[in-house]
Design a protein around this motif. Sequence first.
Motif, PDB file in Angstrom:
ATOM      1  N   PRO A   5     -14.606 -21.276 -32.190  1.00 40.98           N
ATOM      2  CA  PRO A   5     -14.045 -21.697 -31.452  1.00 40.98           C
ATOM      3  C   PRO A   5     -12.085 -21.393 -31.520  1.00 40.98           C
ATOM      4  O   PRO A   5     -12.382 -21.833 -32.294  1.00 40.98           O
ATOM      5  CB  PRO A   5     -14.225 -22.863 -30.954  1.00 40.98           C
ATOM      6  N   ARG A   6     -12.008 -20.655 -30.213  1.00 38.96           N
ATOM      7  CA  ARG A   6     -10.699 -20.468 -30.413  1.00 38.96           C
ATOM      8  C   ARG A   6      -9.763 -21.855 -30.829  1.00 38.96           C
ATOM      9  O   ARG A   6      -8.333 -21.854 -31.608  1.00 38.96           O
ATOM     10  CB  ARG A   6     -10.225 -18.930 -30.143  1.00 38.96           C
ATOM     11  N   PHE A   7     -10.206 -22.206 -29.378  1.00 36.55           N
ATOM     12  CA  PHE A   7      -9.414 -23.423 -28.188  1.00 36.55           C
ATOM     13  C   PHE A   7     -10.006 -24.995 -28.799  1.00 36.55           C
ATOM     14  O   PHE A   7     -11.461 -24.786 -29.504  1.00 36.55           O
ATOM     15  CB  PHE A   7      -9.303 -23.244 -27.691  1.00 36.55           C
ATOM     16  N   GLY A   8      -9.535 -25.636 -28.973  1.00 35.68           N
ATOM     17  CA  GLY A   8      -9.793 -26.700 -29.557  1.00 35.68           C
ATOM     18  C   GLY A   8      -9.358 -28.154 -28.704  1.00 35.68           C
ATOM     19  O   GLY A   8      -8.472 -27.523 -27.944  1.00 35.68           O
ATOM     20  N   ALA A   9      -9.021 -29.605 -29.219  1.00 30.79           N
ATOM     21  CA  ALA A   9      -8.394 -30.263 -27.592  1.00 30.79           C
ATOM     22  C   ALA A   9      -8.291 -31.793 -29.529  1.00 30.79           C
ATOM     23  O   ALA A   9      -8.999 -32.113 -29.873  1.00 30.79           O
ATOM     24  CB  ALA A   9      -9.513 -30.699 -26.941  1.00 30.79           C
ATOM     25  N   ARG A  22      -6.804 -22.394 -31.886  1.00 26.36           N
ATOM     26  CA  ARG A  22      -6.879 -22.879 -33.522  1.00 26.36           C
ATOM     27  C   ARG A  22      -6.452 -21.443 -34.231  1.00 26.36           C
ATOM     28  O   ARG A  22      -6.297 -22.270 -35.123  1.00 26.36           O
ATOM     29  CB  ARG A  22      -8.232 -23.343 -33.608  1.00 26.36           C
ATOM     30  N   ARG A  23      -6.430 -20.562 -33.980  1.00 26.06           N
ATOM     31  CA  ARG A  23      -5.272 -19.383 -33.983  1.00 26.06           C
ATOM     32  C   ARG A  23      -3.958 -19.912 -35.081  1.00 26.06           C
ATOM     33  O   ARG A  23      -3.054 -19.090 -35.655  1.00 26.06           O
ATOM     34  CB  ARG A  23      -5.721 -18.189 -33.733  1.00 26.06           C
ATOM     35  N   THR A  24      -3.436 -20.392 -33.948  1.00 27.69           N
ATOM     36  CA  THR A  24      -1.836 -19.977 -34.104  1.00 27.69           C
ATOM     37  C   THR A  24      -1.614 -21.998 -34.550  1.00 27.69           C
ATOM     38  O   THR A  24      -0.565 -21.938 -34.915  1.00 27.69           O
ATOM     39  CB  THR A  24      -1.303 -19.949 -33.066  1.00 27.69           C
ATOM     40  N   GLY A  25      -2.464 -22.961 -34.535  1.00 24.20           N
ATOM     41  CA  GLY A  25      -1.729 -24.142 -33.964  1.00 24.20           C
ATOM     42  C   GLY A  25      -1.050 -24.459 -32.899  1.00 24.20           C
ATOM     43  O   GLY A  25      -0.740 -25.586 -32.799  1.00 24.20           O
ATOM     44  N   GLU A  26      -1.017 -23.694 -32.521  1.00 21.84           N
ATOM     45  CA  GLU A  26       0.017 -23.805 -31.539  1.00 21.84           C
ATOM     46  C   GLU A  26      -0.485 -24.548 -29.864  1.00 21.84           C
ATOM     47  O   GLU A  26      -1.784 -24.418 -30.004  1.00 21.84           O
ATOM     48  CB  GLU A  26       0.536 -22.643 -30.560  1.00 21.84           C
ATOM     49  N   ILE A  27       0.259 -25.494 -28.800  1.00 24.28           N
ATOM     50  CA  ILE A  27      -0.559 -25.909 -27.844  1.00 24.28           C
ATOM     51  C   ILE A  27      -0.751 -24.543 -26.933  1.00 24.28           C
ATOM     52  O   ILE A  27      -0.317 -23.406 -27.062  1.00 24.28           O
ATOM     53  CB  ILE A  27       0.464 -27.079 -26.643  1.00 24.28           C
TER      54      ILE A  27
END
Length: 61
Positions: A5-9, A22-27
């Motif tokens: 998944p690309r997004f996490g929380a 997750r790819r950029t580590g940014e919000i």
Amino acid sequence: MTDEPRFGACKESDETWTIFDRRTGEIAEQSGLILTRLKRNVVLGLIHILEQIEDAPKRIH
């Protein structure tokens, strides 16, 4: 293309949640909205929507 998944929380110290890319580590940001200080009950739904947007075919107009 990866199946991860690309997004996490992550849970913040004030008990709210932030969705991150997750790819950029940014919000994560969508349509000008910064996805932070969210309630737990909306985070999974938003991540699901973001993943659907990411997986949608892109069209050139």
